[in-house]
Write a protein that holds these residues in place. Structure first.
Motif, PDB file in Angstrom:
ATOM      1  N   PHE A  49      -2.113  -9.362  20.005  1.00 52.36           N
ATOM      2  CA  PHE A  49      -2.685 -10.216  21.043  1.00 52.36           C
ATOM      3  C   PHE A  49      -2.993 -11.546  20.384  1.00 52.36           C
ATOM      4  O   PHE A  49      -3.809 -11.616  19.461  1.00 52.36           O
ATOM      5  CB  PHE A  49      -3.961  -9.595  21.622  1.00 52.36           C
ATOM      6  N   SER A  51      -3.908 -15.759  20.692  1.00 52.25           N
ATOM      7  CA  SER A  51      -4.431 -16.845  21.522  1.00 52.25           C
ATOM      8  C   SER A  51      -4.860 -18.019  20.659  1.00 52.25           C
ATOM      9  O   SER A  51      -5.497 -17.844  19.622  1.00 52.25           O
ATOM     10  CB  SER A  51      -5.635 -16.363  22.336  1.00 52.25           C
ATOM     11  N   HIS A  56     -12.213 -15.720  20.042  1.00 55.61           N
ATOM     12  CA  HIS A  56     -12.422 -14.286  20.241  1.00 55.61           C
ATOM     13  C   HIS A  56     -11.492 -13.808  21.355  1.00 55.61           C
ATOM     14  O   HIS A  56     -11.095 -14.594  22.223  1.00 55.61           O
ATOM     15  CB  HIS A  56     -13.884 -13.997  20.589  1.00 55.61           C
ATOM     16  N   PRO A  57     -11.126 -12.521  21.355  1.00 60.47           N
ATOM     17  CA  PRO A  57     -10.207 -12.013  22.378  1.00 60.47           C
ATOM     18  C   PRO A  57     -10.824 -12.085  23.776  1.00 60.47           C
ATOM     19  O   PRO A  57     -12.018 -11.846  23.948  1.00 60.47           O
ATOM     20  CB  PRO A  57      -9.969 -10.562  21.973  1.00 60.47           C
ATOM     21  N   PHE A  61      -7.379  -9.254  27.145  1.00 52.65           N
ATOM     22  CA  PHE A  61      -6.817  -8.753  25.897  1.00 52.65           C
ATOM     23  C   PHE A  61      -7.537  -7.470  25.452  1.00 52.65           C
ATOM     24  O   PHE A  61      -6.899  -6.516  25.020  1.00 52.65           O
ATOM     25  CB  PHE A  61      -6.921  -9.808  24.800  1.00 52.65           C
ATOM     26  N   MET A  62      -8.861  -7.469  25.542  1.00 50.52           N
ATOM     27  CA  MET A  62      -9.630  -6.299  25.099  1.00 50.52           C
ATOM     28  C   MET A  62      -9.285  -5.066  25.945  1.00 50.52           C
ATOM     29  O   MET A  62      -9.096  -3.969  25.405  1.00 50.52           O
ATOM     30  CB  MET A  62     -11.127  -6.587  25.165  1.00 50.52           C
ATOM     31  N   GLY A  65      -5.856  -3.910  25.006  1.00 53.67           N
ATOM     32  CA  GLY A  65      -5.923  -3.342  23.661  1.00 53.67           C
ATOM     33  C   GLY A  65      -6.465  -1.927  23.665  1.00 53.67           C
ATOM     34  O   GLY A  65      -5.948  -1.043  22.962  1.00 53.67           O
ATOM     35  N   CYS A  76      -3.819  -5.502  17.046  1.00 53.65           N
ATOM     36  CA  CYS A  76      -4.207  -6.649  16.229  1.00 53.65           C
ATOM     37  C   CYS A  76      -4.525  -7.820  17.153  1.00 53.65           C
ATOM     38  O   CYS A  76      -3.716  -8.188  17.999  1.00 53.65           O
ATOM     39  CB  CYS A  76      -3.065  -7.019  15.283  1.00 53.65           C
ATOM     40  N   TYR A  77      -5.726  -8.394  16.985  1.00 51.91           N
ATOM     41  CA  TYR A  77      -6.117  -9.574  17.750  1.00 51.91           C
ATOM     42  C   TYR A  77      -6.119 -10.767  16.801  1.00 51.91           C
ATOM     43  O   TYR A  77      -6.832 -10.761  15.801  1.00 51.91           O
ATOM     44  CB  TYR A  77      -7.528  -9.419  18.326  1.00 51.91           C
ATOM     45  N   THR A  79      -6.965 -14.582  17.197  1.00 50.99           N
ATOM     46  CA  THR A  79      -7.463 -15.614  18.105  1.00 50.99           C
ATOM     47  C   THR A  79      -8.153 -16.702  17.300  1.00 50.99           C
ATOM     48  O   THR A  79      -8.991 -16.409  16.443  1.00 50.99           O
ATOM     49  CB  THR A  79      -8.443 -15.028  19.136  1.00 50.99           C
TER      50      THR A  79
END
Length: 190
Positions: A49, A51, A56-57, A61-62, A65, A76-77, A79
């Protein structure tokens, strides 16, 4: 590239455009080189994800996820809000993005990303599309764009080119803006 966007421009503007063109060409070579090196490792059941809009996601996205984690995927985020003042500190973030793009099977983005648009992914070519449109779509990894203003009534993607909220057509072509999406999820009629 031609001379799109520089006809009628001043000498200084033409020089600036050519300098930008050289920088984009160099970036494309560097991004693709690093990406190819990172592709030497095996892909894994990872979803990325990505951005540049926030540090922060997003809730979207959360939620996505969590669904992938429940199905056994690695999540994997990445951001990081990009501003003109943080361009140099953003470079290590680009390297991390390239690494995860080379290892993941799916990548979600919430807006245009120059790195993704400048890469040459393994793709599927579509026939019968209108002239002047991209006809190759990434298959490895899948790149899915979720519009960051979901449900909003505004112009998106190519609709916003040459408008106050969008990019001018010369930069859209130079940076290959909105290239490399496998799928785009957005609201619409019906």
């Amino acid at each position: 590239m031609g001379t799109i966007g520089i006809a009628g421009a001043t000498v200084a503007q033409k020089k600036d455009f050519r300098g930008k063109h050289a920088l984009v060409a160099l970036s494309r070579v560097l991004f693709n080189g690093l990406y190819r090196i990172f592709c030497l490792g095996a892909r894994r059941d990872e979803v990325l994800f990505f951005s540049r809009q926030a540090n922060h996601p997003s809730e979207d996205f959360m939620a996505l996820g969590r669904e992938f984690m429940e199905r056994g995927w690695r999540v994997c985020y990445l951001t990081k809000k990009l501003s003109k003042r943080s361009v140099l500190s953003y470079c290590p973030f680009i390297v991390r993005e390239l690494y995860h793009l080379a290892r993941c099977r799916i990548c979600f983005v919430d807006r245009y990303d120059p790195v993704i648009c400048l890469l040459d992914f393994k793709g599927v070519r579509e026939s019968g599309l209108a002239a002047g449109t991209f006809d190759e779509f990434p298959s490895e990894p899948l790149i899915i764009q979720i519009w960051h203003a979901f449900g909003a009534f505004k112009k998106f993607g190519y609709q916003s080119v040459d408008t106050p909220e969008g990019h001018d057509s010369a930069n859209a072509e130079l940076f290959r803006i909105h290239r490399n999406y496998s799928y785009v999820i957005c609201s619409g009629e019906g």
